[in-house]
Design an enzyme around this catalytic site. Sequence first.
Site, mmCIF file in Angstrom:
data_model
loop_
_atom_site.group_PDB
_atom_site.id
_atom_site.type_symbol
_atom_site.label_atom_id
_atom_site.label_comp_id
_atom_site.label_asym_id
_atom_site.label_seq_id
_atom_site.Cartn_x
_atom_site.Cartn_y
_atom_site.Cartn_z
ATOM 1 N N HIS A 57 0.847 -1.192 0.000
ATOM 2 C CA HIS A 57 0.000 0.000 0.000
ATOM 3 C C HIS A 57 0.883 1.242 0.000
ATOM 4 O O HIS A 57 1.866 1.323 0.731
ATOM 5 C CB HIS A 57 -0.889 -0.023 1.244
ATOM 6 N N HIS A 100 0.570 10.465 -2.131
ATOM 7 C CA HIS A 100 -0.735 10.066 -1.600
ATOM 8 C C HIS A 100 -1.597 11.271 -1.235
ATOM 9 O O HIS A 100 -2.753 11.382 -1.652
ATOM 10 C CB HIS A 100 -0.567 9.176 -0.362
#
Length: 312
Positions: A57, A100
């Site tokens: 992730h 992100h």
Amino acid sequence: MDLRRAARQLAVIAGCFIVSQVMGQSKKINVLNISTPQQLQQYFKYTGHDVPLVSGHRGGPDAGAPENSLEAFEHSLQFTPATFEIDPRLTKDSVIVLLHDDTLDRTTTGKGKLNNYTWAEVKKMQLKDVNGKVTPYRIPTLEEAIIWAKGKTVLILDKKDVPMETTAALIKKHHAEAWVMITVHNAKQAKFYYDDNKNVMFEAFVKTKKAMMEYEEAGIPWQQIMAYIGPEDKPENKELIDLLHQRGVMCMISSAPTYDKLSTAEERAKAYAQIIKSGVDVIEADKAIEAANAIRSLVPASSEKNKFFGKK
């Protein structure tokens, strides 16, 4: 003053070069031997004797290996084969980079909104690791990541602020359908990409039977879907997992917002193992190396998927 500044800049460049050489040459990396879209589909086809897989992730960050960086990918691959979920965003001048957050502060030496800066400004910034320590590494472009990943791993593009048309065009430009997957939140998004490119593979949100039927009704082939069923390992998942497995679809749980946050390594390891024991095929984890170690004993003695694993 100018000489001192120049010396510092040279030191950073030299440090980046040395560390990258160490990371690139100290160990071989685990790779996924996938070179065609058909092989990617075959790899993600559920058979009942599949090798449990970890997906990093945000690129699988670690100490010294910042999230969404090529260095994090390579670091994780030294310990385990893996795919990587990454986060494409646009700079002020529409260059696609990996970040992100929509702000720079948490993971870089920059400040404020990413889209307030041009690529020329962004590439001067340095990345911070999971402990907030500044590293020599910089924010990569998505194009750099796609080029780097070929023959090594599979990248999974999350949906941030990049237009779907732009994402589709970049995959086509690099003929990257064999090693780049697209995250879609619903069947409508999947249909857009599938109508544009019949070879593209999806990490699709399929959290309910209703969502599953919507993909089916939209005509998205199941062999081009790996299903994200949510962040929790719970008994209610069993029916959905069984239905997806019947369609030849591997299922994934993301432990990033849940089990990755458990306070001890022992608790996390138990949770990762239980996810696989419950019938899930892929774990998306911030702590990708930990997760891989925890599920290693659950790898079947023999699997037709072994042909996809190698080292470089």
